[in-house]
Design an enzyme around this catalytic site. Structure first.
Site, PDB file in Angstrom:
ATOM      1  N   HIS A 153     -63.682 -70.799  60.832  1.00  0.00           N
ATOM      2  CA  HIS A 153     -64.374 -69.747  61.665  1.00  0.00           C
ATOM      3  C   HIS A 153     -63.173 -68.874  62.315  1.00  0.00           C
ATOM      4  O   HIS A 153     -63.692 -68.116  63.285  1.00  0.00           O
ATOM      5  CB  HIS A 153     -65.389 -70.137  62.588  1.00  0.00           C
ATOM      6  CG  HIS A 153     -66.561 -70.637  61.974  1.00  0.00           C
ATOM      7  ND1 HIS A 153     -67.682 -70.777  62.478  1.00  0.00           N
ATOM      8  CD2 HIS A 153     -66.960 -71.267  60.708  1.00  0.00           C
ATOM      9  CE1 HIS A 153     -68.680 -70.879  61.519  1.00  0.00           C
ATOM     10  NE2 HIS A 153     -68.208 -71.362  60.651  1.00  0.00           N
ATOM     11  N   HIS A 198     -73.203 -74.178  50.974  1.00  0.00           N
ATOM     12  CA  HIS A 198     -73.583 -72.676  51.481  1.00  0.00           C
ATOM     13  C   HIS A 198     -72.288 -71.701  50.526  1.00  0.00           C
ATOM     14  O   HIS A 198     -71.434 -72.192  50.514  1.00  0.00           O
ATOM     15  CB  HIS A 198     -73.999 -72.486  52.327  1.00  0.00           C
ATOM     16  CG  HIS A 198     -72.859 -72.624  53.570  1.00  0.00           C
ATOM     17  ND1 HIS A 198     -72.133 -71.747  53.804  1.00  0.00           N
ATOM     18  CD2 HIS A 198     -72.578 -73.829  54.114  1.00  0.00           C
ATOM     19  CE1 HIS A 198     -71.121 -71.781  54.836  1.00  0.00           C
ATOM     20  NE2 HIS A 198     -71.340 -73.223  55.178  1.00  0.00           N
ATOM     21  N   GLU A 256     -76.457 -69.874  55.854  1.00  0.00           N
ATOM     22  CA  GLU A 256     -76.209 -71.037  56.629  1.00  0.00           C
ATOM     23  C   GLU A 256     -75.671 -70.686  57.917  1.00  0.00           C
ATOM     24  O   GLU A 256     -75.759 -71.131  58.980  1.00  0.00           O
ATOM     25  CB  GLU A 256     -75.446 -72.158  55.889  1.00  0.00           C
ATOM     26  CG  GLU A 256     -75.242 -73.616  56.715  1.00  0.00           C
ATOM     27  CD  GLU A 256     -74.354 -73.310  57.828  1.00  0.00           C
ATOM     28  OE1 GLU A 256     -74.200 -74.638  58.374  1.00  0.00           O
ATOM     29  OE2 GLU A 256     -73.406 -72.641  57.574  1.00  0.00           O
ATOM     30  N   GLU A 257     -74.812 -69.792  57.875  1.00  0.00           N
ATOM     31  CA  GLU A 257     -73.925 -69.401  59.186  1.00  0.00           C
ATOM     32  C   GLU A 257     -74.778 -68.518  60.082  1.00  0.00           C
ATOM     33  O   GLU A 257     -74.579 -68.217  61.302  1.00  0.00           O
ATOM     34  CB  GLU A 257     -72.637 -68.576  58.598  1.00  0.00           C
ATOM     35  CG  GLU A 257     -71.669 -69.103  57.844  1.00  0.00           C
ATOM     36  CD  GLU A 257     -70.867 -70.207  58.467  1.00  0.00           C
ATOM     37  OE1 GLU A 257     -71.354 -70.602  59.631  1.00  0.00           O
ATOM     38  OE2 GLU A 257     -70.228 -71.006  57.800  1.00  0.00           O
ATOM     39  N   ASP A 300     -64.768 -73.824  54.611  1.00  0.00           N
ATOM     40  CA  ASP A 300     -66.261 -73.699  54.795  1.00  0.00           C
ATOM     41  C   ASP A 300     -66.858 -72.278  54.223  1.00  0.00           C
ATOM     42  O   ASP A 300     -67.117 -71.425  54.709  1.00  0.00           O
ATOM     43  CB  ASP A 300     -66.176 -73.343  56.501  1.00  0.00           C
ATOM     44  CG  ASP A 300     -67.875 -73.288  57.116  1.00  0.00           C
ATOM     45  OD1 ASP A 300     -68.600 -73.727  56.267  1.00  0.00           O
ATOM     46  OD2 ASP A 300     -67.856 -72.780  58.108  1.00  0.00           O
ATOM     47  N   ASP A 323     -72.317 -68.246  51.906  1.00  0.00           N
ATOM     48  CA  ASP A 323     -71.925 -67.357  52.746  1.00  0.00           C
ATOM     49  C   ASP A 323     -70.885 -67.856  53.615  1.00  0.00           C
ATOM     50  O   ASP A 323     -70.682 -68.956  53.850  1.00  0.00           O
ATOM     51  CB  ASP A 323     -73.450 -66.985  53.680  1.00  0.00           C
ATOM     52  CG  ASP A 323     -73.900 -68.129  54.631  1.00  0.00           C
ATOM     53  OD1 ASP A 323     -73.908 -69.338  53.721  1.00  0.00           O
ATOM     54  OD2 ASP A 323     -74.185 -68.181  55.708  1.00  0.00           O
ATOM     55  N   ASP A 365     -74.344 -83.028  52.535  1.00  0.00           N
ATOM     56  CA  ASP A 365     -74.031 -81.722  52.831  1.00  0.00           C
ATOM     57  C   ASP A 365     -72.735 -81.605  53.510  1.00  0.00           C
ATOM     58  O   ASP A 365     -72.027 -82.767  53.827  1.00  0.00           O
ATOM     59  CB  ASP A 365     -75.057 -81.378  53.535  1.00  0.00           C
ATOM     60  CG  ASP A 365     -74.950 -79.888  53.956  1.00  0.00           C
ATOM     61  OD1 ASP A 365     -74.100 -78.899  53.499  1.00  0.00           O
ATOM     62  OD2 ASP A 365     -75.609 -79.337  55.028  1.00  0.00           O
TER      63      ASP A 365
HETATM   64 ZN    ZN Z   1     -70.150 -74.365  56.778  1.00  0.00          ZN
END
Ligand code: ZN
Length: 462
Positions: free
Chosen positions: A437, A94, A160-161, A126, A96, A187
């Site tokens: 994150h 992903h 995705e987030e 990420d 985003d 994934d």
């Molecule tokens: Zn991720």
């Protein structure tokens, strides 16, 4: 052939494109609508960037764009003799990222600065790393005249987030409508951990073969509102508090799923006696096993449906009786349970008609994704290719199946894919995990380059 320094440059270019979703875009009114338009334009700009950064791959593969939140590529197979026996493979990622609080970072969060052998930026682990590494390897392969034997798809999501609803879920629907299904997909969701697992001090490649479900349950109690100078004998908050207390005393039952049993058995090999014995004989040791293995929140979450009490709400004022008090339970559902059965279980544990127990509508609930048949034994499609690639790329890391407790975009593809593997070609230590994150997210250049090597080796096997 692409050389490493330009691969890093292309990676940094991708990181500098801001693809975080601004909070301002979630509201109503013209300002929010404008913020949404800008955010979607940034996601489209990222899709366009890939076209210019990977020109050779874009001549070999067919591009499918489903709006700003989803882009996919079909890389046709060569039709080699054994290709007919192989189904399609799907590589997911992903583009985003989660937002970044500038004042908590020591560098510009979207500056992609090179410092101390690391690239520093939101998205470095990420997960623009996996997206860019996969395309670097594919670009290189096309330039070298390579074609995979089977048909290979890449699919990248832009939400995705948040939920994957407009990205992965739409793309999965696109595949389903056209009868396009996959032997296996790869994934994010797990990685090579280094010194993170309790009792181990070596790198271990954890491959997520199953995934927990997600559910928010709302508990609420109503009462007659009024002035706080004349409170009723039994108050709504106390009824709710007792329900929460009953729930915390009655956790969901322990259960060993196929991946978790295999995980503990494999972990036993690195643990000292007698811990190793208990870990390797989970079923024989029964409750002793669970007491030992479930002694930390991390390992306990692998063996039961968990209930986290996250939000509480009562009166808006200190001197007003609330007409309604509520609590949100964030539930992570173990395979073997469903949204429905987990909700019923909570209702029975609460055991109080005054407390309303319902699935909260503020978030989309989803069932867990259990392991494909034979996955824990390495007998599911694609395991050969994925595990051999991990072994080549990370030769010192034993490969262990795993249950992913967070949600990934891959769950949306369960209707069109037989076997799902969640593994990012990335070595993470305890320190790096907190940056995901969090603040000062970064990846070492070596870690990023090894990611490209991983996809190079994987693509060669497809
Ligand atoms: Zn991720």
């Amino acid at each position: 052939m692409s050389d490493t320094s330009s691969a890093i440059d292309r990676f940094r270019g991708a990181l500098r494109l801001r693809t975080d979703w601004p909070a301002a875009a979630d509201g109503t009114g013209p300002a929010a609508a404008a913020a949404r338009t800008d955010a979607e334009a940034a996601l489209t700009a990222f899709q366009d960037y890939l076209v210019s950064a990977y020109p050779a791959f874009h001549t070999a593969a067919e591009r499918v764009v489903l709006g700003p939140y989803a882009v996919a590529y079909r890389w046709p197979g060569s039709g080699a003799a054994d290709a007919a026996a192989r189904g399609r493979a799907l590589l997911l990622s992903h583009y985003d990222v989660v937002p970044a609080e500038r004042d908590k970072w020591t560098v510009e969060p979207f500056g992609a600065e090179l410092k101390e052998g690391f690239v520093w930026s939101r998205g470095t682990i990420d997960t623009k790393n996996s997206l860019i590494a996969a395309l670097e390897a594919a670009e290189e392969a096309v330039r070298a005249g390579f074609r995979p034997a089977r048909e290979v798809w890449f699919a990248f999501g832009g939400d995705e987030e948040r939920s994957g609803a407009q990205g992965a879920r739409r793309m999965s629907g696109y595949f389903a409508e056209r009868g396009i299904d996959f032997d296996f997909l790869l994934d994010e969701g797990s990685a090579v951990t280094d010194g993170i697992l309790p009792g181990t001090d070596r790198p271990i490649a954890l491959v997520g073969i199953e995934e927990k479900g997600f559910l928010d349950i709302e508990l609420s109690v109503e009462q007659k509102p009024g002035h706080s100078s004349r409170p009723p004998r039994v108050q709504a908050a106390a009824v709710l508090g007792r329900a929460l207390d009953r729930l915390s005393r009655k956790p969901f039952p322990w259960r060993l799923t196929p991946s978790v049993e295999a995980f503990f058995r494999a972990l036993a090999a690195f643990s000292p006696f007698p811990r190793s014995l208990a870990l390797s004989r989970a079923r024989a040791f029964g409750s002793l096993f669970f007491a030992l293995a479930g002694s930390t929140p991390e390992t306990a979450s692998l063996m039961r449906t968990t209930v986290a009490m996250t939000q509480l709400e009562g009166s808006p004022a200190d001197n007003v009786l609330p007409s309604r008090v509520r609590a949100i339970l964030n539930v992570r559902i173990l395979p073997g349970w469903t949204v429905e059965s987990a909700t019923d279980w909570v209702r029975r544990a609460v055991a109080d008609d005054r407390v309303k127990v319902e699935v909260w509508s503020g978030r989309t609930a989803n069932d867990p994704v259990p392991a494909a048949e034979g996955a824990a034994e390495g007998a599911a499609p694609g395991w050969q290719e994925v595990s051999a690639t991990i072994a080549e790329t990370y030769p010192s890391a034993p490969i262990i199946p795993f249950l992913v407790t967070a949600t990934t975009d891959s769950r949306h593809y369960a209707p069109v894919c037989r076997a799902i593997y969640r593994f990012s070609p990335l070595v993470v230590s305890g320190g790096e995990l907190g940056r995901m994150h969090g603040h000062d997210e970064r990846i070492s250049i070596k870690n990023f380059e090894t990611g490209i090597a991983f996809y190079r080796a994987l693509i060669a096997k497809l």
